[in-house]
Design a protein around this motif. Structure first.
Motif, short mmCIF file in Angstrom:
data_model
loop_
_atom_site.label_atom_id
_atom_site.label_comp_id
_atom_site.label_asym_id
_atom_site.label_seq_id
_atom_site.Cartn_x
_atom_site.Cartn_y
_atom_site.Cartn_z
N LEU A 210 0.85 -1.12 0.05
CA LEU A 210 0.15 0.07 0.01
C LEU A 210 0.91 1.29 0.00
O LEU A 210 0.64 2.35 -0.61
CB LEU A 210 -1.03 0.01 1.18
N ASP A 211 2.01 1.27 0.71
CA ASP A 211 2.72 2.41 0.76
C ASP A 211 3.35 2.63 -0.56
O ASP A 211 3.54 3.88 -0.89
CB ASP A 211 3.88 2.16 1.93
N THR A 212 3.98 1.78 -1.02
CA THR A 212 4.28 1.74 -2.53
C THR A 212 3.65 2.33 -3.54
O THR A 212 3.73 2.91 -4.51
CB THR A 212 5.17 0.69 -2.85
N LEU A 213 2.14 1.60 -3.48
CA LEU A 213 1.25 1.98 -4.24
C LEU A 213 0.69 3.59 -4.08
O LEU A 213 0.61 4.24 -5.23
CB LEU A 213 -0.18 1.40 -3.88
N LYS A 214 0.90 4.14 -2.90
CA LYS A 214 0.78 5.33 -2.82
C LYS A 214 1.79 6.29 -3.63
O LYS A 214 1.79 7.43 -3.88
CB LYS A 214 0.35 5.84 -1.29
N ASP A 215 2.94 5.82 -3.26
CA ASP A 215 4.22 6.44 -3.86
C ASP A 215 3.97 6.59 -5.35
O ASP A 215 4.38 7.54 -5.83
CB ASP A 215 5.59 5.50 -3.41
N ILE A 216 3.77 5.24 -6.07
CA ILE A 216 3.94 5.46 -7.47
C ILE A 216 2.64 6.38 -8.13
O ILE A 216 2.60 6.90 -8.99
CB ILE A 216 3.62 4.27 -8.14
N TYR A 217 1.40 6.31 -7.15
CA TYR A 217 0.12 7.16 -7.43
C TYR A 217 0.60 8.76 -7.58
O TYR A 217 0.32 9.21 -8.41
CB TYR A 217 -0.89 6.75 -6.55
N ARG B 165 -5.61 3.16 -13.75
CA ARG B 165 -5.49 1.91 -13.39
C ARG B 165 -5.06 1.71 -11.75
O ARG B 165 -5.48 0.79 -11.01
CB ARG B 165 -4.33 1.08 -14.12
N LEU B 166 -4.26 2.59 -11.43
CA LEU B 166 -3.95 2.64 -9.85
C LEU B 166 -5.14 3.06 -8.99
O LEU B 166 -5.38 2.38 -8.02
CB LEU B 166 -3.00 3.87 -9.74
N ALA C 273 -5.07 -7.40 -9.39
CA ALA C 273 -4.23 -5.95 -9.11
C ALA C 273 -3.25 -6.44 -10.39
O ALA C 273 -2.80 -5.45 -10.84
CB ALA C 273 -3.66 -5.83 -7.92
N VAL C 274 -2.73 -7.73 -10.40
CA VAL C 274 -1.65 -8.16 -11.20
C VAL C 274 -1.91 -7.65 -12.59
O VAL C 274 -1.15 -6.88 -13.21
CB VAL C 274 -1.28 -9.61 -11.07
N PRO C 275 -3.15 -7.87 -13.26
CA PRO C 275 -3.00 -7.51 -14.77
C PRO C 275 -3.20 -6.02 -14.85
O PRO C 275 -2.49 -5.47 -15.93
CB PRO C 275 -4.20 -8.19 -15.34
N LEU C 276 -3.71 -5.36 -13.97
CA LEU C 276 -3.67 -3.87 -14.13
C LEU C 276 -2.26 -3.33 -14.12
O LEU C 276 -1.83 -2.35 -14.84
CB LEU C 276 -4.49 -3.43 -12.84
N LEU C 277 -1.32 -3.76 -13.12
CA LEU C 277 -0.03 -3.45 -12.99
C LEU C 277 0.82 -3.74 -13.98
O LEU C 277 1.64 -3.22 -14.57
CB LEU C 277 0.55 -3.89 -11.73
#
Length: 166
Positions: free
Chosen positions: A12-19, A58-59, A132-136
């Motif tokens: 979740l932390d990394t998802l927020k970072d890339i967002y 996507r994110l 989540a995998v195919p979106l990423l």
């Protein structure tokens, strides 16, 4: 006593970072397009801006899958890379090396994104986040393709032009 952090927390932390990073990139790409001297460079930056909007969407879907609010977290790394790109725009404005510098800056962004998305895909797999995998993966594929296009643009014209005085 503090709760132990898990891979879920790190994901979740990394998802927020890339967002956060993608939102900053959305702001930077039009500036890069305006600064680019070649029509191919301008068009490429604008095309990637449109793709980046898709990355953001996507994110947002991944946040939704997790049942978490869509929120970014300040990404110092992307801010530094974008800042370096802005320095190149200023320091090389009007020079024959500007487009080569812009491409280099854009590739630094792409490489950061490729690293982040690769990690998120591995963690999503580990965590059983099958949706989540195919979106990423779709975004990772676009980032890799953009990096290749930038390399081709650099080799085809920008680097050779940069060796000559304006």
């Amino acid at each position: 006593m503090a709760t132990e952090k898990t891979l879920n927390d790190l994901f979740l932390d990394t998802l927020k970072d890339i967002y956060f990073a993608e939102k900053q990139i959305l702001k930077a790409l039009p500036k890069m397009a305006r600064a680019a001297q070649s029509e191919e460079g301008k068009a490429g930056f604008l095309q990637h801006r449109d793709e980046t909007q898709g990355h953001v969407e996507r994110l947002e879907q991944v946040f939704e899958l997790l049942g978490k609010p869509v929120r970014g977290k300040t990404c110092e790394a992307i801010q530094g890379i974008i800042s370096e790109g802005e320095e190149i725009i200023e320091d090389f404005k009007g020079s024959s090396a500007l487009d080569a510098g812009l491409i280099s800056s854009a590739q630094a962004v792409e490489h950061y994104e490729i690293a982040r998305y690769g990690t998120l895909i591995a963690w999503a797999g580990q965590l059983g986040l099958k949706d989540a995998v195919p979106l990423l993966q779709a975004t990772l594929a676009e980032e890799v393709a953009t990096d290749k296009k930038l390399t081709q643009l650099a080799k085809a014209q920008a680097n050779a032009k940069a060796t000559k005085a304006a």
